[in-house]
Design an enzyme around this catalytic site. Structure first.
Site, PDB file in Angstrom:
ATOM      1  N   ASP A 188       0.780  -1.251   0.000  1.00  0.00           N
ATOM      2  CA  ASP A 188       0.000   0.000   0.000  1.00  0.00           C
ATOM      3  C   ASP A 188       0.812   1.301   0.000  1.00  0.00           C
ATOM      4  O   ASP A 188       0.452   2.256   0.709  1.00  0.00           O
ATOM      5  CB  ASP A 188      -0.963  -0.001   1.203  1.00  0.00           C
ATOM      6  CG  ASP A 188      -2.007  -1.095   1.109  1.00  0.00           C
ATOM      7  OD1 ASP A 188      -1.937  -1.903   0.172  1.00  0.00           O
ATOM      8  OD2 ASP A 188      -2.879  -1.155   1.991  1.00  0.00           O
ATOM      9  N   HIS A 238     -10.582   1.159  -2.984  1.00  0.00           N
ATOM     10  CA  HIS A 238     -11.955   1.208  -2.470  1.00  0.00           C
ATOM     11  C   HIS A 238     -12.936   1.871  -3.429  1.00  0.00           C
ATOM     12  O   HIS A 238     -12.575   2.836  -4.131  1.00  0.00           O
ATOM     13  CB  HIS A 238     -11.986   2.030  -1.176  1.00  0.00           C
ATOM     14  CG  HIS A 238     -11.184   1.474  -0.044  1.00  0.00           C
ATOM     15  ND1 HIS A 238     -11.210   0.147   0.327  1.00  0.00           N
ATOM     16  CD2 HIS A 238     -10.348   2.099   0.851  1.00  0.00           C
ATOM     17  CE1 HIS A 238     -10.419  -0.014   1.385  1.00  0.00           C
ATOM     18  NE2 HIS A 238      -9.869   1.139   1.713  1.00  0.00           N
ATOM     19  N   ASP A 245      -4.671  -0.594  -1.668  1.00  0.00           N
ATOM     20  CA  ASP A 245      -6.002  -0.397  -1.134  1.00  0.00           C
ATOM     21  C   ASP A 245      -6.799   0.216  -2.292  1.00  0.00           C
ATOM     22  O   ASP A 245      -6.321   1.177  -2.929  1.00  0.00           O
ATOM     23  CB  ASP A 245      -5.874   0.595   0.039  1.00  0.00           C
ATOM     24  CG  ASP A 245      -6.774   0.288   1.210  1.00  0.00           C
ATOM     25  OD1 ASP A 245      -7.190  -0.874   1.383  1.00  0.00           O
ATOM     26  OD2 ASP A 245      -7.075   1.232   1.961  1.00  0.00           O
ATOM     27  N   HIS A 300     -10.235   7.380   1.376  1.00  0.00           N
ATOM     28  CA  HIS A 300      -8.851   7.197   0.923  1.00  0.00           C
ATOM     29  C   HIS A 300      -8.810   6.111  -0.137  1.00  0.00           C
ATOM     30  O   HIS A 300      -9.670   5.233  -0.178  1.00  0.00           O
ATOM     31  CB  HIS A 300      -7.935   6.816   2.106  1.00  0.00           C
ATOM     32  CG  HIS A 300      -8.313   5.513   2.736  1.00  0.00           C
ATOM     33  ND1 HIS A 300      -9.332   5.393   3.654  1.00  0.00           N
ATOM     34  CD2 HIS A 300      -7.844   4.255   2.537  1.00  0.00           C
ATOM     35  CE1 HIS A 300      -9.462   4.136   4.019  1.00  0.00           C
ATOM     36  NE2 HIS A 300      -8.581   3.405   3.351  1.00  0.00           N
ATOM     37  N   LYS A 323      -7.031  -4.673  -3.213  1.00  0.00           N
ATOM     38  CA  LYS A 323      -7.813  -5.256  -2.114  1.00  0.00           C
ATOM     39  C   LYS A 323      -8.853  -4.286  -1.568  1.00  0.00           C
ATOM     40  O   LYS A 323      -8.759  -3.083  -1.801  1.00  0.00           O
ATOM     41  CB  LYS A 323      -6.883  -5.732  -0.995  1.00  0.00           C
ATOM     42  CG  LYS A 323      -6.165  -4.593  -0.329  1.00  0.00           C
ATOM     43  CD  LYS A 323      -5.280  -5.099   0.790  1.00  0.00           C
ATOM     44  CE  LYS A 323      -4.324  -4.011   1.205  1.00  0.00           C
ATOM     45  NZ  LYS A 323      -4.982  -2.791   1.674  1.00  0.00           N
ATOM     46  N   CYS A 344      -2.532  -3.090   7.432  1.00  0.00           N
ATOM     47  CA  CYS A 344      -2.368  -3.981   6.277  1.00  0.00           C
ATOM     48  C   CYS A 344      -1.098  -4.815   6.339  1.00  0.00           C
ATOM     49  O   CYS A 344      -1.095  -5.957   5.890  1.00  0.00           O
ATOM     50  CB  CYS A 344      -2.498  -3.187   4.995  1.00  0.00           C
ATOM     51  SG  CYS A 344      -4.210  -2.682   4.760  1.00  0.00           S
TER      52      CYS A 344
HETATM   53  C1  VGL Z   1      -4.878   0.699   5.640  1.00  0.00           C
HETATM   54  C2  VGL Z   1      -6.213   1.953   7.023  1.00  0.00           C
HETATM   55  C3  VGL Z   1      -7.240   1.889   6.111  1.00  0.00           C
HETATM   56  C4  VGL Z   1      -3.538   0.088   5.381  1.00  0.00           C
HETATM   57  C5  VGL Z   1      -5.896   0.624   4.722  1.00  0.00           C
HETATM   58  O1  VGL Z   1      -3.151  -0.036   4.200  1.00  0.00           O
HETATM   59  O2  VGL Z   1      -2.849  -0.269   6.359  1.00  0.00           O
HETATM   60  N1  VGL Z   1      -5.046   1.353   6.786  1.00  0.00           N
HETATM   61  N2  VGL Z   1      -7.084   1.235   4.970  1.00  0.00           N
HETATM   62 ZN    ZN Z   2      -8.478   1.383   3.354  1.00  0.00          ZN
END
Ligand code: VGL
Ligand code: ZN
Length: 194
Positions: free
Chosen positions: A15, A59, A57, A76, A101, A140
């Site tokens: 990420d 979304h 990530d 985000h 993901k 993550c």
């Molecule tokens: C993550 C918070 C929300 C991460 C992803 O990649 O660790 N943290 N979404």
């Molecule tokens: Zn996230």
């Protein structure tokens, strides 16, 4: 103790997206310092002709983890947005295996293995040991590492290439303890044999 890379090893970068970097909507403090370190790991794995995997990530705009939907996070990493792009200074090879993901509205997923096909990709690449860096340590990174260990992979956490959010002081240390308790080992770049 020096670590010698071997066939069956892969680098997994979690990420490293603009929204998790300074100026992003869910900034992980200090995360930009990871970029040059991760680039050294990338170069080392490329020289050894070993695969690089990058999770992201990814979304939908109304994802359940966002505050507007009752979740804990500001919006985000919306799929396709500039915030969801990998940081431009991260030197990902052209043949990087990209894993998206948490793509469904109603489920959050902190693990790269969650509904992504990552396990099948690792199997087809004949990977047995993964070296994990990126963000965030206690979300993550932690969930991907513990899932990998449960699935039987050897996991080495790159302690000089991870960064925590630390919403609560101590989250980072707890996450490291948990990963170690599940069987992860830690390393730093100098430990990799040339
Ligand atoms: C993550 C918070 C929300 C991460 C992803 O990649 O660790 N943290 N979404
Ligand atoms: Zn996230």
């Amino acid at each position: 103790m020096a670590i010698q890379l071997a066939p069956g090893d892969a680098l997994m970068i979690i990420d490293m997206q603009n929204d998790f970097l300074p100026g992003g909507s869910l900034e992980v403090p200090g995360a930009s310092a990871l970029i040059p370190v991760l680039n050294r790991y990338i170069a080392h794995f490329q020289q050894s002709r070993l695969p690089v995997i990058a999770t992201r990530d990814w979304h939908p705009p109304d994802h359940c983890s966002f505050i507007e939907q009752g979740g804990p996070w500001p919006p985000h990493c919306i799929a396709g947005s500039a915030g969801a792009a990998f940081h431009v200074d991260l030197a990902l090879p052209a043949d990087t295996h990209i894993v998206s993901k948490a793509t469904a509205r109603d489920t959050d997923a902190y693990s790269g293995f969650s509904g992504t096909g990552l396990q099948e990709s690792l199997q087809s690449l004949q990977i047995q040991r993964i070296f994990v860096g990126g963000v965030a340590t206690e979300y993550c990174v932690r969930n991907t590492v513990t899932d990998a260990l449960r699935l039987g992979y050897a996991v080495i956490v790159l302690e000089d290439a991870i960064q925590a959010i630390n919403r609560q002081p101590g989250d980072s240390g707890q996450a490291l303890d948990d990963m170690i308790a599940h069987g992860a080992t830690l390393t730093q770049f100098q430990e990799l044999a040339a």
